[in-house]
Design a protein around this motif. Structure first.
Motif, mmCIF file in Angstrom:
data_model
loop_
_atom_site.group_PDB
_atom_site.id
_atom_site.type_symbol
_atom_site.label_atom_id
_atom_site.label_comp_id
_atom_site.label_asym_id
_atom_site.label_seq_id
_atom_site.Cartn_x
_atom_site.Cartn_y
_atom_site.Cartn_z
ATOM 1 N N GLU A 3 34.967 27.301 39.153
ATOM 2 C CA GLU A 3 33.763 27.933 39.681
ATOM 3 C C GLU A 3 32.957 26.914 40.458
ATOM 4 O OE1 GLU A 3 29.707 29.928 38.027
ATOM 5 O OE2 GLU A 3 31.563 30.586 37.064
ATOM 6 N N LYS A 4 32.640 27.277 41.677
ATOM 7 C CA LYS A 4 31.905 26.396 42.580
ATOM 8 C C LYS A 4 30.415 26.742 42.614
ATOM 9 C CE LYS A 4 32.087 25.088 47.449
ATOM 10 N NZ LYS A 4 32.804 25.296 48.706
ATOM 11 N N ALA A 5 30.113 28.054 42.616
ATOM 12 C CA ALA A 5 28.714 28.484 42.719
ATOM 13 C C ALA A 5 28.549 29.896 42.190
ATOM 14 C CB ALA A 5 28.243 28.418 44.162
ATOM 15 N N GLU A 160 38.604 29.466 49.372
ATOM 16 C CA GLU A 160 37.730 29.900 48.294
ATOM 17 C C GLU A 160 38.034 31.339 47.921
ATOM 18 O OE1 GLU A 160 33.724 27.316 49.117
ATOM 19 O OE2 GLU A 160 34.103 29.031 50.431
ATOM 20 N N ARG A 161 37.590 31.695 46.741
ATOM 21 C CA ARG A 161 37.777 33.057 46.242
ATOM 22 C C ARG A 161 36.423 33.571 45.758
ATOM 23 N NH1 ARG A 161 40.667 34.274 40.704
ATOM 24 N NH2 ARG A 161 40.153 36.467 40.583
ATOM 25 N N VAL A 162 36.062 34.768 46.161
ATOM 26 C CA VAL A 162 34.836 35.407 45.686
ATOM 27 C C VAL A 162 35.212 36.303 44.511
ATOM 28 C CG1 VAL A 162 32.961 36.986 46.252
ATOM 29 C CG2 VAL A 162 33.744 35.329 47.954
ATOM 30 N N VAL A 163 34.555 36.076 43.381
ATOM 31 C CA VAL A 163 34.842 36.844 42.174
ATOM 32 C C VAL A 163 33.625 37.700 41.829
ATOM 33 C CG1 VAL A 163 35.426 36.740 39.723
ATOM 34 C CG2 VAL A 163 36.416 35.080 41.314
ATOM 35 N N ASP A 170 34.008 43.755 33.010
ATOM 36 C CA ASP A 170 34.043 42.312 32.782
ATOM 37 C C ASP A 170 32.968 41.808 31.821
ATOM 38 O OD1 ASP A 170 36.082 42.024 34.870
ATOM 39 O OD2 ASP A 170 34.445 42.510 36.249
ATOM 40 N N ASP A 171 32.181 42.720 31.259
ATOM 41 C CA ASP A 171 31.126 42.390 30.294
ATOM 42 C C ASP A 171 29.970 41.574 30.871
ATOM 43 O OD1 ASP A 171 32.452 43.750 28.246
ATOM 44 O OD2 ASP A 171 33.651 41.989 27.751
ATOM 45 N N GLU A 172 29.882 41.455 32.195
ATOM 46 C CA GLU A 172 28.736 40.809 32.828
ATOM 47 C C GLU A 172 28.686 41.210 34.288
ATOM 48 O OE1 GLU A 172 28.816 36.560 33.174
ATOM 49 O OE2 GLU A 172 30.738 36.533 34.171
ATOM 50 N N ASP A 173 27.514 41.060 34.877
ATOM 51 C CA ASP A 173 27.329 41.280 36.299
ATOM 52 C C ASP A 173 27.113 39.922 36.964
ATOM 53 O OD1 ASP A 173 27.529 44.039 36.388
ATOM 54 O OD2 ASP A 173 25.381 44.380 36.173
ATOM 55 N N SER A 174 28.003 39.562 37.876
ATOM 56 C CA SER A 174 27.827 38.308 38.613
ATOM 57 C C SER A 174 28.749 38.284 39.819
ATOM 58 C CB SER A 174 28.118 37.094 37.726
ATOM 59 O OG SER A 174 29.486 37.044 37.378
ATOM 60 N N VAL A 175 28.377 37.453 40.784
ATOM 61 C CA VAL A 175 29.242 37.139 41.916
ATOM 62 C C VAL A 175 29.301 35.622 41.988
ATOM 63 C CG1 VAL A 175 29.578 37.286 44.408
ATOM 64 C CG2 VAL A 175 28.624 39.244 43.169
ATOM 65 N N THR A 176 30.509 35.099 41.916
ATOM 66 C CA THR A 176 30.712 33.645 41.948
ATOM 67 C C THR A 176 31.743 33.289 43.010
ATOM 68 O OG1 THR A 176 32.361 33.836 40.188
ATOM 69 C CG2 THR A 176 30.120 33.292 39.515
ATOM 70 N N ILE A 177 31.655 32.049 43.456
ATOM 71 C CA ILE A 177 32.669 31.501 44.360
ATOM 72 C C ILE A 177 33.470 30.480 43.576
ATOM 73 C CG2 ILE A 177 33.087 30.116 46.434
ATOM 74 C CD1 ILE A 177 30.633 31.309 47.680
ATOM 75 N N HIS A 178 34.775 30.571 43.718
ATOM 76 C CA HIS A 178 35.685 29.637 43.061
ATOM 77 C C HIS A 178 36.475 28.907 44.142
ATOM 78 C CE1 HIS A 178 35.406 31.367 38.888
ATOM 79 N NE2 HIS A 178 34.744 32.236 39.616
ATOM 80 N N SER A 179 36.774 27.650 43.886
ATOM 81 C CA SER A 179 37.592 26.895 44.834
ATOM 82 C C SER A 179 38.942 26.592 44.226
ATOM 83 C CB SER A 179 36.873 25.597 45.239
ATOM 84 O OG SER A 179 36.605 24.820 44.104
ATOM 85 N N LYS A 180 39.922 26.479 45.093
ATOM 86 C CA LYS A 180 41.297 26.218 44.649
ATOM 87 C C LYS A 180 41.492 24.767 44.292
ATOM 88 C CE LYS A 180 43.269 30.039 47.197
ATOM 89 N NZ LYS A 180 44.179 30.514 48.183
#
Length: 180
Positions: A3-5, A160-163, A170-180
Protein backbone atom coordinates in the motif's frame (compact mmCIF):
# COMPACT_ATOMS: atom_id res chain seq x y z
CA UNK A 1 1.87 -5.25 -3.75
CA UNK A 2 2.39 -2.75 -0.97
CA UNK A 3 0.00 0.00 0.00
CA UNK A 4 1.38 3.32 -1.12
CA UNK A 5 -1.41 5.74 -0.17
CA UNK A 6 -4.92 5.85 1.25
CA UNK A 7 -6.82 8.17 -1.10
CA UNK A 8 -10.43 8.01 0.12
CA UNK A 9 -11.83 6.99 3.48
CA UNK A 10 -15.44 6.13 4.36
CA UNK A 11 -16.57 9.76 4.67
CA UNK A 12 -14.89 10.82 1.42
CA UNK A 13 -16.55 7.93 -0.45
CA UNK A 14 -19.96 8.87 0.95
CA UNK A 15 -19.45 12.51 -0.07
CA UNK A 16 -18.42 11.44 -3.58
CA UNK A 17 -21.47 9.17 -3.95
CA UNK A 18 -23.77 11.92 -2.66
CA UNK A 19 -22.31 14.34 -5.21
CA UNK A 20 -22.70 11.77 -8.01
CA UNK A 21 -26.35 11.17 -7.01
CA UNK A 22 -27.08 14.92 -7.13
CA UNK A 23 -25.30 15.27 -10.48
CA UNK A 24 -27.31 12.37 -11.97
CA UNK A 25 -30.59 13.99 -10.87
CA UNK A 26 -29.53 17.40 -12.12
CA UNK A 27 -28.20 16.27 -15.50
CA UNK A 28 -31.24 14.09 -16.22
CA UNK A 29 -33.81 16.55 -14.80
CA UNK A 30 -35.03 13.89 -12.40
CA UNK A 31 -34.91 10.11 -12.64
CA UNK A 32 -38.11 9.16 -14.47
CA UNK A 33 -36.32 7.87 -17.57
CA UNK A 34 -33.20 6.56 -15.80
CA UNK A 35 -31.99 3.04 -15.03
CA UNK A 36 -28.89 2.59 -12.85
CA UNK A 37 -26.83 -0.45 -13.83
CA UNK A 38 -23.99 -1.49 -11.55
CA UNK A 39 -21.05 -3.46 -12.91
CA UNK A 40 -20.40 -6.32 -10.49
CA UNK A 41 -19.02 -6.57 -7.94
CA UNK A 42 -18.18 -3.23 -6.38
CA UNK A 43 -19.95 -1.16 -9.04
CA UNK A 44 -23.19 -2.99 -8.21
CA UNK A 45 -22.81 -2.10 -4.52
CA UNK A 46 -22.06 1.53 -5.39
CA UNK A 47 -25.12 1.64 -7.69
CA UNK A 48 -27.32 0.47 -4.80
CA UNK A 49 -25.92 3.22 -2.58
CA UNK A 50 -26.44 5.87 -5.26
CA UNK A 51 -30.00 4.60 -5.84
CA UNK A 52 -30.76 4.95 -2.10
CA UNK A 53 -29.42 8.50 -2.08
CA UNK A 54 -31.47 9.40 -5.16
CA UNK A 55 -34.56 7.94 -3.50
CA UNK A 56 -33.92 10.11 -0.42
CA UNK A 57 -33.54 13.24 -2.55
CA UNK A 58 -36.35 12.59 -5.04
CA UNK A 59 -38.82 10.67 -2.86
CA UNK A 60 -39.16 7.83 -5.36
CA UNK A 61 -37.20 4.75 -6.31
CA UNK A 62 -34.85 4.72 -9.26
CA UNK A 63 -34.90 1.58 -11.38
CA UNK A 64 -31.71 -0.46 -11.09
CA UNK A 65 -29.99 -3.58 -12.36
CA UNK A 66 -26.54 -5.10 -12.64
CA UNK A 67 -24.11 -6.71 -15.03
CA UNK A 68 -21.67 -9.49 -14.16
CA UNK A 69 -18.53 -9.00 -16.21
CA UNK A 70 -15.25 -10.84 -15.90
CA UNK A 71 -12.86 -7.94 -15.64
CA UNK A 72 -9.84 -7.26 -17.74
CA UNK A 73 -7.66 -5.77 -15.05
CA UNK A 74 -4.01 -5.14 -14.50
CA UNK A 75 -4.14 -7.12 -11.25
CA UNK A 76 -5.55 -10.37 -12.64
CA UNK A 77 -3.02 -13.08 -13.33
CA UNK A 78 -5.18 -15.28 -15.54
CA UNK A 79 -6.24 -13.12 -18.45
CA UNK A 80 -8.40 -14.20 -21.34
CA UNK A 81 -6.53 -15.01 -24.53
CA UNK A 82 -8.07 -12.06 -26.34
CA UNK A 83 -7.73 -9.77 -23.29
CA UNK A 84 -11.39 -8.80 -23.51
CA UNK A 85 -13.92 -8.79 -20.66
CA UNK A 86 -16.75 -11.29 -20.88
CA UNK A 87 -20.34 -10.57 -19.89
CA UNK A 88 -21.57 -13.46 -17.77
CA UNK A 89 -24.96 -12.29 -16.58
CA UNK A 90 -27.27 -9.38 -17.20
CA UNK A 91 -29.80 -8.71 -14.46
CA UNK A 92 -31.84 -5.76 -15.70
CA UNK A 93 -35.57 -6.27 -15.25
CA UNK A 94 -36.53 -3.17 -17.22
CA UNK A 95 -36.87 -2.34 -20.90
CA UNK A 96 -33.90 -0.12 -21.74
CA UNK A 97 -35.42 1.12 -25.00
CA UNK A 98 -35.51 4.93 -25.02
CA UNK A 99 -34.28 5.08 -21.41
CA UNK A 100 -31.15 6.72 -19.98
CA UNK A 101 -28.95 3.91 -18.72
CA UNK A 102 -26.34 4.97 -16.18
CA UNK A 103 -23.53 2.44 -15.80
CA UNK A 104 -21.84 2.49 -12.38
CA UNK A 105 -18.36 1.09 -11.73
CA UNK A 106 -15.72 1.45 -9.06
CA UNK A 107 -12.61 2.19 -11.17
CA UNK A 108 -12.30 3.37 -14.75
CA UNK A 109 -8.97 2.32 -16.24
CA UNK A 110 -8.58 1.11 -19.85
CA UNK A 111 -12.29 1.36 -20.69
CA UNK A 112 -12.61 -2.25 -21.84
CA UNK A 113 -14.99 -3.26 -19.04
CA UNK A 114 -17.23 -0.28 -19.78
CA UNK A 115 -17.24 -1.13 -23.49
CA UNK A 116 -18.34 -4.69 -22.70
CA UNK A 117 -21.06 -3.33 -20.40
CA UNK A 118 -22.28 -0.97 -23.13
CA UNK A 119 -22.43 -3.88 -25.60
CA UNK A 120 -24.49 -5.90 -23.10
CA UNK A 121 -26.92 -3.01 -22.61
CA UNK A 122 -27.24 -2.50 -26.37
CA UNK A 123 -28.07 -6.19 -26.75
CA UNK A 124 -31.17 -5.54 -24.61
CA UNK A 125 -32.44 -2.68 -26.75
CA UNK A 126 -31.56 0.81 -27.82
CA UNK A 127 -31.36 3.21 -24.87
CA UNK A 128 -31.78 6.94 -25.39
CA UNK A 129 -28.37 7.42 -23.75
CA UNK A 130 -25.72 5.53 -21.87
CA UNK A 131 -23.99 7.53 -19.15
CA UNK A 132 -21.10 6.45 -16.94
CA UNK A 133 -20.57 7.05 -13.22
CA UNK A 134 -17.32 5.92 -11.59
CA UNK A 135 -15.98 6.32 -8.09
CA UNK A 136 -12.38 6.58 -9.38
CA UNK A 137 -11.00 7.59 -12.76
CA UNK A 138 -7.34 6.57 -12.86
CA UNK A 139 -6.61 7.39 -16.49
CA UNK A 140 -4.70 5.21 -19.01
CA UNK A 141 -7.63 4.75 -21.40
CA UNK A 142 -7.19 2.38 -24.33
CA UNK A 143 -10.63 3.24 -25.73
CA UNK A 144 -12.31 6.63 -26.23
CA UNK A 145 -14.49 6.36 -23.12
CA UNK A 146 -15.06 9.26 -20.73
CA UNK A 147 -17.10 9.19 -17.52
CA UNK A 148 -20.02 11.57 -17.04
CA UNK A 149 -19.85 11.44 -13.25
CA UNK A 150 -16.60 11.00 -11.30
CA UNK A 151 -16.07 10.69 -7.56
CA UNK A 152 -12.32 11.32 -7.74
CA UNK A 153 -9.67 11.57 -10.45
CA UNK A 154 -6.54 9.78 -9.30
CA UNK A 155 -3.59 10.00 -11.69
CA UNK A 156 -1.61 6.76 -11.51
CA UNK A 157 1.18 4.96 -13.28
CA UNK A 158 0.64 1.64 -15.01
CA UNK A 159 2.76 0.03 -12.29
CA UNK A 160 0.25 1.03 -9.63
CA UNK A 161 -3.03 -0.57 -8.71
CA UNK A 162 -6.10 1.23 -7.37
CA UNK A 163 -7.94 -0.87 -4.80
CA UNK A 164 -11.53 0.01 -3.93
CA UNK A 165 -12.88 -1.68 -0.81
CA UNK A 166 -16.57 -1.48 0.05
CA UNK A 167 -18.28 -2.41 3.28
CA UNK A 168 -20.63 -4.88 1.58
CA UNK A 169 -17.82 -7.18 0.40
CA UNK A 170 -14.61 -6.04 2.09
CA UNK A 171 -15.75 -4.96 5.59
CA UNK A 172 -14.51 -1.38 5.04
CA UNK A 173 -14.87 1.58 2.73
CA UNK A 174 -11.59 2.84 1.28
CA UNK A 175 -9.68 3.60 -1.89
CA UNK A 176 -5.95 2.91 -1.78
CA UNK A 177 -3.08 2.89 -4.24
CA UNK A 178 -0.70 -0.04 -4.19
CA UNK A 179 2.64 -0.27 -5.94
CA UNK A 180 4.21 -3.35 -7.45
Amino acid sequence: MTEKANILDEQAIERALTRIAHEIIERNKGIDECILVGIKTRGAYLAVRIAKKIEQFEGKKVRAGELDITLYRDDLLAKHEDNEPLVHQVDIAYDVKDQKVILVDDVLYTGRTVRAAMDAVMDLGRPAQIQLAVLVDRGHRELPIRPDFVGKNIPTSNDERVVVSVLESDDEDSVTIHSK
